[in-house]
Design a protein around this motif. Structure first.
Motif, PDB file in Angstrom:
ATOM      1  N   SER A  63      -2.612  -0.754  -5.175  1.00  0.00           N
ATOM      2  CA  SER A  63      -2.177  -1.415  -6.409  1.00  0.00           C
ATOM      3  C   SER A  63      -0.737  -1.022  -6.711  1.00  0.00           C
ATOM      4  N   PHE A  64      -0.022  -1.896  -7.427  1.00  0.00           N
ATOM      5  CA  PHE A  64       1.346  -1.603  -7.859  1.00  0.00           C
ATOM      6  C   PHE A  64       1.636  -2.427  -9.108  1.00  0.00           C
ATOM      7  N   THR A  65       2.628  -1.967  -9.857  1.00  0.00           N
ATOM      8  CA  THR A  65       2.966  -2.639 -11.120  1.00  0.00           C
ATOM      9  C   THR A  65       4.407  -3.142 -11.158  1.00  0.00           C
ATOM     10  N   ASN A  66       5.186  -2.839 -10.116  1.00  0.00           N
ATOM     11  CA  ASN A  66       6.596  -3.235 -10.116  1.00  0.00           C
ATOM     12  C   ASN A  66       7.039  -3.476  -8.677  1.00  0.00           C
ATOM     13  N   THR A  67       7.622  -4.641  -8.428  1.00  0.00           N
ATOM     14  CA  THR A  67       8.058  -4.956  -7.069  1.00  0.00           C
ATOM     15  C   THR A  67       9.239  -4.096  -6.626  1.00  0.00           C
ATOM     16  N   ASP A  68      10.016  -3.561  -7.578  1.00  0.00           N
ATOM     17  CA  ASP A  68      11.149  -2.716  -7.210  1.00  0.00           C
ATOM     18  C   ASP A  68      10.712  -1.341  -6.721  1.00  0.00           C
ATOM     19  N   SER A  69       9.491  -0.942  -7.049  1.00  0.00           N
ATOM     20  CA  SER A  69       8.987   0.370  -6.597  1.00  0.00           C
ATOM     21  C   SER A  69       7.677   0.197  -5.849  1.00  0.00           C
ATOM     22  N   ILE A  70       7.631  -0.840  -5.023  1.00  0.00           N
ATOM     23  CA  ILE A  70       6.390  -1.132  -4.314  1.00  0.00           C
ATOM     24  C   ILE A  70       6.054  -0.055  -3.290  1.00  0.00           C
ATOM     25  N   HIS A  71       7.101   0.698  -2.837  1.00  0.00           N
ATOM     26  CA  HIS A  71       6.842   1.768  -1.874  1.00  0.00           C
ATOM     27  C   HIS A  71       6.093   2.938  -2.519  1.00  0.00           C
ATOM     28  N   LYS A  72       6.002   2.946  -3.843  1.00  0.00           N
ATOM     29  CA  LYS A  72       5.264   3.989  -4.550  1.00  0.00           C
ATOM     30  C   LYS A  72       3.871   3.527  -4.954  1.00  0.00           C
ATOM     31  N   MET A  73       3.385   2.493  -4.308  1.00  0.00           N
ATOM     32  CA  MET A  73       2.082   1.941  -4.686  1.00  0.00           C
ATOM     33  C   MET A  73       0.971   2.966  -4.477  1.00  0.00           C
ATOM     34  N   LYS A  74      -0.079   2.811  -5.247  1.00  0.00           N
ATOM     35  CA  LYS A  74      -1.252   3.677  -5.116  1.00  0.00           C
ATOM     36  C   LYS A  74      -2.127   3.140  -3.987  1.00  0.00           C
ATOM     37  N   ILE A  75      -2.501   4.056  -3.071  1.00  0.00           N
ATOM     38  CA  ILE A  75      -3.279   3.652  -1.907  1.00  0.00           C
ATOM     39  C   ILE A  75      -4.550   4.493  -1.836  1.00  0.00           C
ATOM     40  N   LYS A  76      -5.668   3.849  -1.589  1.00  0.00           N
ATOM     41  CA  LYS A  76      -6.956   4.525  -1.450  1.00  0.00           C
ATOM     42  C   LYS A  76      -7.619   4.045  -0.162  1.00  0.00           C
ATOM     43  N   PRO A  77      -7.509   4.859   0.925  1.00  0.00           N
ATOM     44  CA  PRO A  77      -8.114   4.453   2.197  1.00  0.00           C
ATOM     45  C   PRO A  77      -9.630   4.654   2.180  1.00  0.00           C
ATOM     46  N   ASN A  78     -10.312   3.965   3.081  1.00  0.00           N
ATOM     47  CA  ASN A  78     -11.773   4.070   3.167  1.00  0.00           C
ATOM     48  C   ASN A  78     -12.198   3.665   4.578  1.00  0.00           C
ATOM     49  N   VAL A  79     -13.360   4.140   4.963  1.00  0.00           N
ATOM     50  CA  VAL A  79     -13.907   3.829   6.277  1.00  0.00           C
ATOM     51  C   VAL A  79     -15.361   3.415   6.117  1.00  0.00           C
ATOM     52  N   LYS A  80     -15.753   2.368   6.812  1.00  0.00           N
ATOM     53  CA  LYS A  80     -17.136   1.933   6.806  1.00  0.00           C
ATOM     54  C   LYS A  80     -17.659   1.991   8.242  1.00  0.00           C
ATOM     55  N   VAL A  81     -18.662   2.908   8.458  1.00  0.00           N
ATOM     56  CA  VAL A  81     -19.224   3.112   9.789  1.00  0.00           C
ATOM     57  C   VAL A  81     -20.395   2.170   9.989  1.00  0.00           C
ATOM     58  N   HIS A  82     -20.372   1.472  11.106  1.00  0.00           N
ATOM     59  CA  HIS A  82     -21.477   0.569  11.417  1.00  0.00           C
ATOM     60  C   HIS A  82     -22.655   1.359  11.968  1.00  0.00           C
ATOM     61  N   ASP A  83     -23.868   0.811  12.098  1.00  0.00           N
ATOM     62  CA  ASP A  83     -25.069   1.416  12.696  1.00  0.00           C
ATOM     63  C   ASP A  83     -24.831   1.578  14.199  1.00  0.00           C
ATOM     64  N   ILE A  84     -24.801   2.874  14.690  1.00  0.00           N
ATOM     65  CA  ILE A  84     -24.433   3.139  16.086  1.00  0.00           C
ATOM     66  C   ILE A  84     -25.631   3.434  16.977  1.00  0.00           C
TER      67      ILE A  84
ATOM     68  N   HIS B 225      10.219  -6.709  10.406  1.00  0.00           N
ATOM     69  CA  HIS B 225      10.180  -5.263  10.161  1.00  0.00           C
ATOM     70  C   HIS B 225       9.892  -5.029   8.682  1.00  0.00           C
ATOM     71  N   LEU B 226       8.598  -5.023   8.347  1.00  0.00           N
ATOM     72  CA  LEU B 226       8.188  -4.952   6.949  1.00  0.00           C
ATOM     73  C   LEU B 226       8.552  -3.620   6.309  1.00  0.00           C
ATOM     74  N   GLY B 227       8.605  -2.551   7.120  1.00  0.00           N
ATOM     75  CA  GLY B 227       8.942  -1.240   6.563  1.00  0.00           C
ATOM     76  C   GLY B 227      10.322  -1.205   5.943  1.00  0.00           C
ATOM     77  N   LYS B 228      11.300  -1.873   6.582  1.00  0.00           N
ATOM     78  CA  LYS B 228      12.650  -1.925   6.018  1.00  0.00           C
ATOM     79  C   LYS B 228      12.676  -2.730   4.728  1.00  0.00           C
ATOM     80  N   VAL B 229      11.871  -3.768   4.672  1.00  0.00           N
ATOM     81  CA  VAL B 229      11.849  -4.620   3.486  1.00  0.00           C
ATOM     82  C   VAL B 229      11.218  -3.885   2.303  1.00  0.00           C
ATOM     83  N   LEU B 230      10.110  -3.152   2.566  1.00  0.00           N
ATOM     84  CA  LEU B 230       9.368  -2.488   1.489  1.00  0.00           C
ATOM     85  C   LEU B 230       9.781  -1.037   1.286  1.00  0.00           C
ATOM     86  N   GLU B 231      10.775  -0.559   2.042  1.00  0.00           N
ATOM     87  CA  GLU B 231      11.200   0.843   1.982  1.00  0.00           C
ATOM     88  C   GLU B 231      10.043   1.786   2.327  1.00  0.00           C
TER      89      GLU B 231
END
Length: 654
Positions: A599-620, A509-515
């Protein structure tokens, strides 16, 4: 008849009286100075001829009534005209009647000011060999009959009642030995008492690896006394030191222990009781023993045991060992003495050893990192081994509150070679709450990462193997926690200065570990490499700073739950330069790839990491459409195309 008997008695009485008068007269004549001087000259000349070297004696006197022998000023040279043996005084009182029955009884002996200079070159005979050869009998030994062989020969026995020795100075090659004073007395009741004061010795030894070690022994006082039926031995101020004339192994290496067999300085005091001693057997009880090594940090506060010893074995019982805050006890132990002639090897084994220890006790000699480890540990183990191996059976370790429990077996092989040294432990079961695990980690003065994540694991259970090899440590096994379990295999390479390994989990249960509450169970496998080289990491931190570990992680998320979405086969790469950790997630699908950079700079506040989602669409597009497009985009070499005509892959009718 009576008259003849009386006459016979008178004649015998007269003869006896005449014999006594003659013996007294002879003793008086022999005891005169002129006769003694003639005896001195005769004895000296006899020794010179026998030894073929210079022999001088200042004076000698022999009392033929009491048989006291006094010699002063003995001086003997070797064949190279070097002073070999000198003695200021030698005085003996010998019982002639006992000597007649092959018993040399010396009621009093005084030896003072002996100086010996002995040499044994590698390529020639010793400088004292000529003395041995001179008194060696050249006559062949007669063959003994079977009856004579079976008949026990009477041997000359030595019995000394009062012995005083002082100022003995001996040099053998480069080794030296000096005794200030020795006194020994056996009273009329047979009780013995002896003392040694200020004994010193220095001797050099070449090890198998060609290393020169200078060993020194100093003894302040040894007292031998009989109390009732017990013979007591007290040794005070016994110092033993070793110097290999090289820098200590921990010079410039603060994390290495101070123990170094090439540098020792041990000061010991002990008291023991000799319960019995014979030709090949003895029984002793060590009642007190203390030893401190100022260089390595060993501090044995007490050692007690009873030992029965013979030519082959030593049997120990009631053993107690105390070292600072560590106390170990066991009931029985057995030691087999090594013998090349008999083909015996050194072996030993003990009954169950129990006790309490603080690991900081071994911090200075072996592990400076344990200097602050003050959690008491209860210990049980059975020990056995040889001169090159050591086996630990039924190991049980726990804290006083039972929060930490360890059951294991282990052993050490190739103790004589550090390159082949192999320390192995199989942990059957280790159980501890994460709070105790954190308390244990806090005993070490090291950088601490992911302590919050460790706390979230709850109760930790581990089973697996630990191997410590030459410049390499390996840890592997199964780790079970309240949030899931994982298998791992981790190695610390002391040569390359990297920590590397892999982990795998079926569900954690990674969510409990990483808050991060939106993340549920995760199944994944990963491998990692982290840099532990101080010079390399110091250079990076000097330019970038940061508190993160420096390394790389490659992982594959086999399955994960995020909110109500289940995702599979996500590839993850994380790179950390110490200041910032950057990573990306990639899930390849048929038409769309889901991507995420973080990205993150501190393991104690890893739940505050910066996240940038992206999507790559294949040729349909449809396959035939993709083919058309491909041909349109590909330059044609056809002549008709050059004239501006279009070529279709099929006719309109078709």
């Amino acid at each position: 008849m009576k008259r003849y008997v009386l006459l016979t008695l008178k004649i015998l009485g007269g003869l006896m009286a005449l014999l006594i008068v003659l013996m007294v007269a002879a003793a008086i004549i022999l005891n005169t100075n002129s006769v003694q001087q003639k005896l001195l000259r005769y004895s000296t000349n006899l020794l010179r001829e026998k030894l073929q070297t210079k022999v001088e004696i200042d004076s000698i006197s022999v009392d033929f009534l009491t048989f006291d022998v006094n010699l002063t000023g003995l001086d003997v040279e070797d064949r190279q005209q070097r002073k070999m043996l000198q003695a200021d005084k030698l005085a003996l009182n010998v019982d002639l009647w006992d000597l007649a029955v092959r018993r040399l009884k010396i009621s009093e002996a005084d030896i003072e000011g002996v100086r010996a200079r002995l040499y044994q070159p590698k390529d020639s005979a010793a400088n004292y060999q000529f003395v041995i050869d001179a008194f060696k009998s050249d006559k062949p030994k007669p063959q003994k009959t079977d009856v004579e062989k079976k008949k026990k020969e009477s041997k000359l026995t030595l019995d000394v009642s009062d012995l005083n020795i002082s100022k003995i100075d001996v040099v053998f090659n480069e080794d030296t030995f000096y005794l200030e004073k020795l006194n020994y007395n056996k009273g009329w009741s047979g009780h013995q008492k002896g003392e040694i004061h200020h004994l010193q010795g220095k001797f050099d030894k070449i090890t198998k690896k060609g290393e020169l070690r200078t060993n020194r022994i100093n003894l302040s006082q040894l007292i031998l006394s009989e109390k009732g039926k017990d013979l007591m031995v007290d040794i005070n101020g016994l110092r033993f030191s070793v110097d290999n004339h090289k820098p200590r192994k921990n010079v410039g290496r603060p994390h290495r222990g101070a123990f170094d067999v090439g540098h020792l300085n041990v000061l010991a005091n002990l008291q023991m009781k000799v319960n019995y001693y014979g030709k090949d057997t003895a029984n002793i009880t060590m009642t007190k023993f203390t030893a401190v090594d100022s260089l390595t940090g060993f501090n044995v506060k007490d050692l007690r045991f009873t030992a029965g010893i013979n030519k082959e074995k030593a049997y120990l019982s009631d053993i107690t060992i105390q070292h600072e805050n560590t106390v170990l006890k066991f009931d029985k132990g057995e030691l087999t003495m090594p013998s090349k002639k008999a083909g015996r090897k050194l072996t030993y084994h003990t009954s169950e050893i129990t006790g309490t220890t603080l690991l900081k006790d071994i911090s200075k000699p072996f592990a400076p990192a344990l200097a602050n480890f003050t959690i008491p540990l209860m210990l049980k183990v059975k020990l056995s081994g040889t001169d090159s191996t050591m086996q630990f059976r039924d190991i049980h370790v726990n804290t006083s509150d039972q929060s930490l429990k360890i059951d294991a077996d282990g052993g050490i092989d190739h103790l004589k070679s550090k390159e082949l040294l192999d320390i192995h432990f199989h942990v059957k079961e280790m159980t501890t709450p994460s709070k105790t695990a954190i308390d244990i980690i806090n005993q070490f003065t090291v950088k601490k990462f992911m302590m919050k994540q460790l706390k979230a694991l709850g109760t930790i259970r581990y089973s697996g193997d630990i191997d410590i090899l030459y410049k390499k440590e390996q840890f592997k096994g199964l780790l079970r926690t309240n949030v899931g379990s994982m298998t791992f295999n981790v190695a610390i390479d002391e040569k390359t200065k990297y920590v590397l390994g892999n982990v795998q989990t079926g569900a954690i249960h990674l969510g409990k570990v990483l808050e991060m509450k939106d993340i549920g169970n995760v199944a994944c496998r990963a491998n990692f490499t982290f840099d532990i080289s101080k010079p390399r990491t110091a250079q990076v931190r000097k330019t970038k700073g940061g508190k993160l570990p420096i390394g790389k992680v490659n992982a594959t998320v086999l399955e994960a739950n995020y909110k109500k979405i289940k995702v599979k086969n996500i590839e993850t790469i994380i790179n950390s330069d110490g200041a910032i950790a950057t990573g990306n997630l990639k899930q390849k699908n048929k038409n769309v790839d889901l991507l995420c950079d973080f990205s993150f700079t501190n393991t104690d506040s890893i739940h505050k990491m910066k996240i940038k989602p992206n999507v790559k669409v294949h040729d349909i597009r449809l396959p035939w459409q993709k083919k058309d497009k491909q041909k349109q985009d590909t330059p044609s070499t056809d002549k008709s195309k050059k004239k501006g005509k279009k070529l279709w892959p099929f006719s309109r009718k078709s």
